[in-house]
Scaffold this active site. Sequence first.
Site, mmCIF file in Angstrom:
data_model
loop_
_atom_site.group_PDB
_atom_site.id
_atom_site.type_symbol
_atom_site.label_atom_id
_atom_site.label_comp_id
_atom_site.label_asym_id
_atom_site.label_seq_id
_atom_site.Cartn_x
_atom_site.Cartn_y
_atom_site.Cartn_z
ATOM 1 N N CYS A 100 0.726 -1.369 -0.005
ATOM 2 C CA CYS A 100 0.284 0.106 0.033
ATOM 3 C C CYS A 100 0.728 1.704 -0.356
ATOM 4 O O CYS A 100 2.212 1.568 0.497
ATOM 5 C CB CYS A 100 -0.923 0.300 1.044
ATOM 6 N N GLU A 143 1.224 3.620 2.238
ATOM 7 C CA GLU A 143 1.281 4.089 2.835
ATOM 8 C C GLU A 143 2.534 3.800 3.393
ATOM 9 O O GLU A 143 3.904 3.842 4.237
ATOM 10 C CB GLU A 143 0.655 3.925 4.088
ATOM 11 N N ARG A 199 -11.111 11.504 -5.314
ATOM 12 C CA ARG A 199 -10.813 10.372 -4.569
ATOM 13 C C ARG A 199 -10.773 10.843 -2.131
ATOM 14 O O ARG A 199 -11.901 10.694 -1.839
ATOM 15 C CB ARG A 199 -10.738 8.864 -4.369
ATOM 16 N N CYS A 224 -5.939 0.034 5.444
ATOM 17 C CA CYS A 224 -6.533 -1.347 4.995
ATOM 18 C C CYS A 224 -6.367 -1.720 6.450
ATOM 19 O O CYS A 224 -5.374 -1.740 7.661
ATOM 20 C CB CYS A 224 -6.382 -1.722 4.125
#
Length: 290
Positions: free
Chosen positions: A88, A90, A116, A122
């Site tokens: 991801c 991050e 967005r 997650c």
Amino acid sequence: MEPTCKAWNALGRLLTEGKVKKVYVPSSARVLDDDERELVELARRTIDAHTDAGPDEDGIHTVGGAVMAADYRMFAGVNLYHFTGGPCAELVALGAARAQGARQMRCIVAVGNHGRGVIGPCGRDRQVFVDYYPTMRVIVPTPAGLRSVLAADLMPLAQRWTPEAGMNGLDPSLCQDPETAGPPIIRFNPRYLEVVRSGAKTKTTRFRDPAQLGPARLVFESDPEVVLSAEVTGIRHCLVSDLTNQDAQAEGLTTAAELREGLKGHYPDLAGTDEVDVITFQINDKTGAA
């Protein structure tokens, strides 16, 4: 209006219509400060510049991540999607920060491409944050707008995993925000540890980083951290251009010009007309705890 992801906009409508009664928002949640808003903007710019997907298209790089180190440096990255479980955004940003010498992290955020907005981490990333950076703050969307939340609050009753000990038992300290669980924290680059301990440095000049009189914890961002107990005995507000040779000498330097030049290393955009706080402190415990 602060950017939020579409899911939270939809949830906000459900709350307004009474179809959802309550949403969990951790007690550590607070409105973003200027540095955190800048971090969001960095993540947005990064993914807008480097996404490989058009609007409403799938792609390999669709989320930008940005992390702020304890010394306020910011690092960015983008996700690398793969069906086997690519990292991801991050985690990419955290790796980039480490590669540039950052060790302790202050805040992190992810932003989706094409407007967005901010995306909450997650489950895997939340566990990573708790394991490695439990006191880091995470910017997440809520029905009330963007909020900065203690990482440990995103995993209630979490158990930390560490390379040394594996899975640990429940640690109640994870539920305490280090910024509020004791005397206020003043953070330092570890290169200042010895001059502070020796008494050669008894002042620190800060921009947009307020302190308060009384007990304080001086936290040196080494690996592991070193914390010195101290007392803030004075705070003077002045323009950068009004800093004196005496201020510089109390920081272990010689001239005000040298001090101003050093401040530019911490605050590259600092101008002579900006107001700073000159904080005077004395050390209570020169040993410190790691």
